[in-house]
Write an enzyme that holds these catalytic residues in place. Structure first.
Site, PDB file in Angstrom:
ATOM      1  N   HIS A  82       0.857  -1.182   0.000  1.00 50.31           N
ATOM      2  CA  HIS A  82       0.000   0.000   0.000  1.00 50.31           C
ATOM      3  C   HIS A  82       0.895   1.234   0.000  1.00 50.31           C
ATOM      4  O   HIS A  82       1.143   1.834   1.037  1.00 50.31           O
ATOM      5  CB  HIS A  82      -0.911  -0.015   1.230  1.00 50.31           C
ATOM      6  CG  HIS A  82      -1.970   1.046   1.225  1.00 50.31           C
ATOM      7  ND1 HIS A  82      -3.225   0.827   1.751  1.00 50.31           N
ATOM      8  CD2 HIS A  82      -1.983   2.323   0.774  1.00 50.31           C
ATOM      9  CE1 HIS A  82      -3.954   1.928   1.623  1.00 50.31           C
ATOM     10  NE2 HIS A  82      -3.204   2.858   1.037  1.00 50.31           N
ATOM     11  N   GLU A 137      -2.626  -1.658  -3.137  1.00 55.24           N
ATOM     12  CA  GLU A 137      -3.717  -0.873  -2.565  1.00 55.24           C
ATOM     13  C   GLU A 137      -3.361   0.606  -2.588  1.00 55.24           C
ATOM     14  O   GLU A 137      -2.184   0.975  -2.517  1.00 55.24           O
ATOM     15  CB  GLU A 137      -3.954  -1.261  -1.103  1.00 55.24           C
ATOM     16  CG  GLU A 137      -4.317  -2.695  -0.866  1.00 55.24           C
ATOM     17  CD  GLU A 137      -4.522  -2.976   0.614  1.00 55.24           C
ATOM     18  OE1 GLU A 137      -5.164  -4.000   0.923  1.00 55.24           O
ATOM     19  OE2 GLU A 137      -4.033  -2.193   1.457  1.00 55.24           O
ATOM     20  N   HIS A 145      -8.134  -5.560   7.519  1.00 51.37           N
ATOM     21  CA  HIS A 145      -7.889  -4.525   8.519  1.00 51.37           C
ATOM     22  C   HIS A 145      -8.151  -5.074   9.918  1.00 51.37           C
ATOM     23  O   HIS A 145      -9.275  -5.373  10.288  1.00 51.37           O
ATOM     24  CB  HIS A 145      -8.729  -3.266   8.304  1.00 51.37           C
ATOM     25  CG  HIS A 145      -8.068  -2.044   8.907  1.00 51.37           C
ATOM     26  ND1 HIS A 145      -7.220  -1.226   8.199  1.00 51.37           N
ATOM     27  CD2 HIS A 145      -8.089  -1.545  10.162  1.00 51.37           C
ATOM     28  CE1 HIS A 145      -6.773  -0.259   8.982  1.00 51.37           C
ATOM     29  NE2 HIS A 145      -7.294  -0.438  10.188  1.00 51.37           N
TER      30      HIS A 145
END
Length: 237
Positions: free
Chosen positions: A43, A70, A190
């Site tokens: 990410h 991401e 998450h």
């Protein structure tokens, strides 16, 4: 079996703390795949405080499983993804100064923008996923963007589960059923950890993939990276 994609951002954070190249993110990507992970997630953020944009190019030749990138689809991010052409691009609406992702997309408000981005990504053969809160309206909105998958934002579930509230998984179950009916693949991520992953996986129908980074790396400090990955794989069967 639900696939495990290991987010290696925290490895880059540790590397950057000393300004050198240890630990080496390319070697870690090779290792997590060798240990059984079905994918590698990064990410990159605009300030490159952990994963750097160059890391994405360095990782491309060594990720032979699934490569998931991401990020917030600003121009710089989109340019990177279109050049790398990873297996999957996960669109996350994180602010520039966000410590970590803290909300999913409003897929109704941003439908036109997301549709445009997704069309461009899919034209290059890149699978797309939208980061969403467990809200059936957002699932319906996601289906109207043309995305291939959604990624359920699981922070609320993880927090409530740690307090003993297993009922917190119910909105995720409802969203997963709807997403499947609408032809969307289902990812999640998450704050998922070894403590909650089995319950979540067993509860969510048609869960294709989980992306786990922070908790997995924290657990690996005590138990070792290979042992932790194998523990996740066992719980995801």
């Amino acid at each position: 079996m639900t696939k495990l994609s290991v987010n290696i951002n925290k490895i880059a954070t540790l590397r950057n703390a000393r300004g050198g190249d240890a630990p080496n993110v390319v070697q870690v990507a090779k290792d997590v795949q060798r240990f059984g992970a079905a994918g590698v997630t990064i990410h990159p953020r605009p300030d490159e405080r952990h994963i750097r944009y160059q890391d994405a190019f360095d990782l491309k030749p060594v990720v032979y499983t699934e490569f998931n990138i991401e990020g917030n689809p600003i121009d710089k991010f989109l340019d990177l993804v279109l050049q790398i052409q990873p297996t999957q691009a996960t669109l996350v609406p994180d602010a520039v100064d966000a410590i970590t992702s803290n909300a999913g997309w409003d897929t109704l408000k941003h439908r036109d923008f997301l549709s445009e981005v997704i069309t461009e990504l899919k034209s290059k053969g890149i699978r797309t996923s939208i980061f969403v809160d467990p809200d059936v309206r957002m699932i319906e909105g996601a289906a109207n963007t043309g995305t291939d998958r959604i990624e359920l934002y699981t922070e609320t579930f993880a927090h409530q589960y740690s307090l003993g509230n297993k009922e917190a998984v119910k909105p995720y179950i409802e969203c997963a059923h709807l997403a499947h009916e609408l032809g969307l693949g289902i990812n999640a991520g998450h704050d998922l950890s070894l403590q909650n992953i089995k319950y979540f996986k067993d509860s969510i129908p048609n869960l294709l993939e989980v992306s786990i980074g922070h908790a997995l790396i924290c657990e690996a400090i005590y138990d070792g990276l290979e042992n932790v990955i194998k523990s996740y794989l066992q719980k995801l069967q």
